[in-house]
Design a protein around this motif. Structure first.
Motif, short mmCIF file in Angstrom:
data_model
loop_
_atom_site.label_atom_id
_atom_site.label_comp_id
_atom_site.label_asym_id
_atom_site.label_seq_id
_atom_site.Cartn_x
_atom_site.Cartn_y
_atom_site.Cartn_z
N ILE A 54 51.97 1.72 -19.77
CA ILE A 54 53.12 2.09 -19.79
C ILE A 54 53.22 1.71 -21.73
CG2 ILE A 54 55.88 1.04 -21.19
CD1 ILE A 54 55.27 -0.12 -17.87
N THR A 55 52.23 0.96 -22.12
CA THR A 55 52.02 0.58 -23.69
C THR A 55 51.11 1.72 -23.74
OG1 THR A 55 52.61 -1.78 -23.82
CG2 THR A 55 51.42 -0.82 -25.36
N GLN A 56 50.08 2.21 -23.88
CA GLN A 56 49.30 2.89 -24.13
C GLN A 56 49.85 4.52 -23.74
OE1 GLN A 56 46.06 2.33 -20.93
NE2 GLN A 56 45.20 0.90 -23.02
N GLN A 57 50.72 5.26 -22.40
CA GLN A 57 51.51 6.46 -22.34
C GLN A 57 52.18 5.93 -23.28
OE1 GLN A 57 52.71 5.89 -18.07
NE2 GLN A 57 50.83 6.62 -17.52
N THR A 58 53.35 4.90 -23.76
CA THR A 58 54.20 5.39 -24.74
C THR A 58 54.44 5.26 -25.85
OG1 THR A 58 55.39 3.30 -24.12
CG2 THR A 58 55.46 5.29 -22.40
N ARG A 59 53.06 4.82 -26.59
CA ARG A 59 52.64 4.35 -27.90
C ARG A 59 53.83 3.17 -28.43
NH1 ARG A 59 50.12 9.68 -28.83
NH2 ARG A 59 52.24 10.09 -30.74
N ALA A 60 54.09 2.78 -27.21
CA ALA A 60 55.23 1.45 -27.71
C ALA A 60 54.42 0.48 -27.08
CB ALA A 60 56.32 1.89 -27.25
N ARG A 61 55.18 -0.88 -28.41
CA ARG A 61 54.13 -1.99 -27.75
C ARG A 61 55.83 -2.93 -27.05
NH1 ARG A 61 55.44 -5.75 -32.77
NH2 ARG A 61 55.83 -7.32 -31.30
N VAL A 62 55.27 -3.38 -25.82
CA VAL A 62 56.27 -4.03 -24.94
C VAL A 62 55.66 -5.75 -24.89
CG1 VAL A 62 57.17 -3.84 -22.80
CG2 VAL A 62 56.16 -2.10 -23.70
N ASP A 63 57.16 -6.81 -25.40
CA ASP A 63 57.07 -7.99 -25.26
C ASP A 63 57.63 -8.19 -23.58
OD1 ASP A 63 55.41 -7.59 -27.08
OD2 ASP A 63 56.63 -8.13 -28.70
N VAL A 64 57.01 -8.66 -23.05
CA VAL A 64 57.76 -9.45 -21.95
C VAL A 64 58.15 -10.95 -22.08
CG1 VAL A 64 57.79 -10.20 -19.51
CG2 VAL A 64 56.85 -8.16 -20.25
N HIS A 65 59.20 -11.67 -21.96
CA HIS A 65 58.99 -12.73 -22.62
C HIS A 65 59.49 -13.74 -21.11
CE1 HIS A 65 60.10 -11.61 -26.79
NE2 HIS A 65 60.59 -10.41 -26.06
N ARG A 66 58.28 -13.60 -20.62
CA ARG A 66 58.79 -14.50 -19.25
C ARG A 66 58.52 -15.72 -18.43
NH1 ARG A 66 52.48 -12.59 -17.10
NH2 ARG A 66 51.33 -13.63 -19.16
N LYS A 67 58.12 -16.17 -20.79
CA LYS A 67 58.08 -18.32 -20.11
C LYS A 67 59.16 -18.67 -20.97
CE LYS A 67 53.23 -18.50 -20.57
NZ LYS A 67 51.94 -19.07 -20.84
N ASP A 68 60.27 -17.71 -21.43
CA ASP A 68 61.80 -18.38 -22.30
C ASP A 68 62.59 -18.15 -21.09
OD1 ASP A 68 60.30 -17.66 -24.32
OD2 ASP A 68 61.15 -15.96 -24.97
N ASN A 69 63.38 -20.09 -21.62
CA ASN A 69 64.01 -19.59 -19.84
C ASN A 69 64.21 -19.54 -18.78
OD1 ASN A 69 65.97 -19.76 -21.87
ND2 ASN A 69 65.99 -17.45 -21.63
N VAL A 70 62.98 -20.55 -17.92
CA VAL A 70 61.99 -20.93 -16.98
C VAL A 70 63.22 -20.50 -15.62
CG1 VAL A 70 60.54 -22.22 -15.40
CG2 VAL A 70 59.45 -21.33 -18.31
N GLY A 71 63.30 -20.41 -15.13
CA GLY A 71 63.92 -20.22 -13.70
C GLY A 71 65.32 -19.45 -14.04
N SER A 72 65.29 -18.90 -14.77
CA SER A 72 66.91 -17.95 -14.57
C SER A 72 66.22 -16.95 -14.14
CB SER A 72 67.08 -17.97 -16.57
OG SER A 72 65.67 -16.63 -16.80
N LEU A 73 67.75 -16.41 -14.12
CA LEU A 73 67.79 -15.26 -13.02
C LEU A 73 67.22 -13.48 -13.90
CD1 LEU A 73 70.68 -15.87 -11.22
CD2 LEU A 73 68.64 -15.90 -10.11
N GLU A 74 66.76 -13.41 -14.90
CA GLU A 74 66.66 -12.75 -16.04
C GLU A 74 65.94 -12.96 -16.88
OE1 GLU A 74 70.90 -10.34 -15.29
OE2 GLU A 74 70.68 -11.81 -17.28
N LYS A 75 65.59 -11.97 -17.55
CA LYS A 75 63.84 -11.84 -18.51
C LYS A 75 63.86 -11.13 -19.40
CE LYS A 75 61.87 -15.93 -16.56
NZ LYS A 75 62.04 -16.84 -16.98
N ALA A 76 63.79 -11.50 -19.92
CA ALA A 76 64.32 -10.39 -21.95
C ALA A 76 62.83 -9.86 -21.26
CB ALA A 76 64.56 -11.15 -22.63
N ILE A 77 63.09 -8.45 -22.13
CA ILE A 77 62.20 -7.35 -22.54
C ILE A 77 62.20 -7.25 -23.69
CG2 ILE A 77 60.48 -5.90 -22.02
CD1 ILE A 77 60.87 -6.60 -19.39
N THR A 78 61.53 -7.20 -24.82
CA THR A 78 61.81 -6.50 -26.51
C THR A 78 60.73 -5.12 -26.59
OG1 THR A 78 62.39 -8.92 -27.35
CG2 THR A 78 61.48 -7.06 -28.95
N ILE A 79 61.27 -4.17 -26.65
CA ILE A 79 60.61 -2.95 -27.12
C ILE A 79 60.07 -2.46 -27.98
CG2 ILE A 79 59.89 -0.46 -26.18
CD1 ILE A 79 60.94 -1.22 -23.40
#
Length: 146
Positions: A54-79
């Motif tokens: 996805i990063t290579q195709q779109t030339r956008a940086r994608v940060d998946v914040h998977r370690k934030d809020n462990v156990g939560s139903l949602e995770k943040a992604i910053t593009i």
């Protein structure tokens, strides 16, 4: 507008733009979304292959914040990237989520976009016209939470 140079790869959610409007330089645009936690594995892919693609195709940086809020139903992604690149990366993430939902018989997928309170009025528009037009153009249901 102040421009902060924090070095490559260290720009956090507080750094909203790099470059001045009208200066001809590229503007980094942070798009923050929330996805269901059970979709994060599919978005990242085996050994990071999907997110790297996805990063290579779109030339956008994608940060998946998977370690934030462990156990939560949602995770943040910053593009990060220019608006077109952010849009394309978000579309690709939605495609991956839809494919995962199809594979696991989950049905409807949910995507939440985080917008600053100062922008909500512009998104809704006068009499709700802007958001209604967006919903019609994209065949989506949009709700604005408080």
């Amino acid at each position: 507008m102040e421009r902060r140079n924090r070095g490559r790869g260290t720009r956090g959610p507080g750094a909203q733009f790099s470059g001045m409007a009208g200066s001809g330089r590229q503007t980094d645009f942070p798009l923050r979304i929330l996805v269901q936690s059970d979709m994060v594995g599919a978005i990242i892919g085996r050994q990071g292959s999907t997110i790297r693609q996805i990063t290579q195709q779109t030339r956008a940086r994608v940060d998946v914040h998977r370690k934030d809020n462990v156990g939560s139903l949602e995770k943040a992604i910053t593009i990060y990237g220019n608006p077109d690149n952010c849009t394309n990366a978000c579309k690709r993430i939605l495609e991956v989520m839809q494919q995962e939902a199809n594979n696991t018989n989950k049905g409807e997928i949910l995507l939440k976009i985080l917008a600053h309170n100062n922008l909500i009025g512009r998104i809704i528009g006068k009499g709700g016209n802007t958001i209604k037009r967006i919903m019609q153009d994209t065949d989506t249901k949009i709700t604005v939470s408080r």
